[in-house]
Each structure stands twice: as structure tokens, then as C-alpha cells.
Design a protein around this motif. Structure first.
Motif, PDB file in Angstrom:
ATOM      1  N   ASP A  46      34.151  41.282  44.615  1.00 19.35           N
ATOM      2  CA  ASP A  46      35.480  40.724  44.414  1.00 19.35           C
ATOM      3  C   ASP A  46      35.395  39.628  43.358  1.00 19.35           C
ATOM      4  OD1 ASP A  46      35.591  37.868  45.879  1.00 19.35           O
ATOM      5  OD2 ASP A  46      34.328  39.216  47.044  1.00 19.35           O
ATOM      6  N   LYS A  47      36.541  39.031  43.016  1.00 22.96           N
ATOM      7  CA  LYS A  47      36.587  38.027  41.958  1.00 22.96           C
ATOM      8  C   LYS A  47      35.625  36.864  42.203  1.00 22.96           C
ATOM      9  CE  LYS A  47      41.057  37.146  42.063  1.00 22.96           C
ATOM     10  NZ  LYS A  47      41.675  38.026  43.036  1.00 22.96           N
ATOM     11  N   ASP A  68      41.124  42.040  39.765  1.00 20.84           N
ATOM     12  CA  ASP A  68      40.521  42.826  40.842  1.00 20.84           C
ATOM     13  C   ASP A  68      40.617  44.307  40.522  1.00 20.84           C
ATOM     14  OD1 ASP A  68      39.572  41.097  42.833  1.00 20.84           O
ATOM     15  OD2 ASP A  68      41.594  40.757  43.588  1.00 20.84           O
ATOM     16  N   ASN A  76      42.638  41.876  47.344  1.00 23.90           N
ATOM     17  CA  ASN A  76      43.504  42.901  46.770  1.00 23.90           C
ATOM     18  C   ASN A  76      43.661  44.020  47.795  1.00 23.90           C
ATOM     19  OD1 ASN A  76      45.000  44.189  44.792  1.00 23.90           O
ATOM     20  ND2 ASN A  76      43.240  45.252  43.978  1.00 23.90           N
TER      21      ASN A  76
END
Length: 109
Positions: A46-47, A68, A76
Motif C-alpha cells: 500500500d502507499k 493506490d 483503497n
């Protein structure tokens, strides 16, 4: 630094993104870089796994966007309904991200 949340279109869904813009207050032309950086994470991440990259670059005067990928639930909720479609079209999110960042940069500077 200014951080903005936005969404990018993915099929009939949206996927999350963050824009990182250098601080517009007192930015000298020697600090503000005329380049953009577009990031996403690995398919199973993920980010948060790469968020330091756009933060550090924005501090150095580079405007960035981090988005994302669909298919995970860490920030997300967009689904990958058809993996073949995802493989063939996910790269288009980079172009959408670039256009969004360019637009926000133009508004700010």
C-alpha cells in the motif's frame, strides 16, 4: 509542503491518490523543480510502503503523486474484477495520475 487527497478513475470505480506539492510560500525558482514524480506501490503493498519518497522529493522541490493500485484493502477498496483487464490497462493509471498532478501544479504555481 502541501498534501492533497484525490481519486483517479479505474473502470467504473475510483482509486485513491495523494499529491505532494512543494510549499508555495516563499518557493524560489531555484528550489521548485520543473519535473514531476509519479509513484505507486507493489501489488501486495500500500502507499505506506513508499510514502517517504514523495515526501522527501516534495521537500526538495519536486511535485509528486502517489496512487493506490486496485485490488487491496489497505487504503483503497477498488476491486480487480478481471485480472487480464488489470494487466492490460493498469498502466493507464500512471497517465491519469500525471495529468492530475500537472493540473494541481498549474493551479498552485
Amino acid at each position: 509542503m502541501k498534501i492533497q487527497k484525490l481519486t483517479l478513475d479505474y473502470l467504473d470505480q475510483k482509486t485513491n491518490a495523494l499529491i505532494f506539492l512543494p510549499d508555495g510560500q516563499g518557493v524560489h525558482s531555484s528550489v521548485l523543480k520543473p519535473v514531476f514524480a509519479v509513484f505507486t506501490h507493489g501489488y501486495t503493498a500500500d502507499k505506506g510502503s513508499i510514502i517517504q519518497w514523495p515526501i522527501r522529493l516534495a521537500e526538495a522541490g519536486v511535485s509528486c503523486i502517489l496512487f493506490d493500485l486496485p485490488g487491496h484493502y489497505l487504503g483503497n477498496f477498488a476491486e480487480v474484477v478481471d485480472f487480464e483487464h488489470f494487466k492490460n490497462h493498469a498502466h493507464e493509471l500512471f497517465y491519469q495520475a500525471f495529468l492530475s498532478l500537472k493540473g494541481e501544479f498549474s493551479k498552485e504555481f
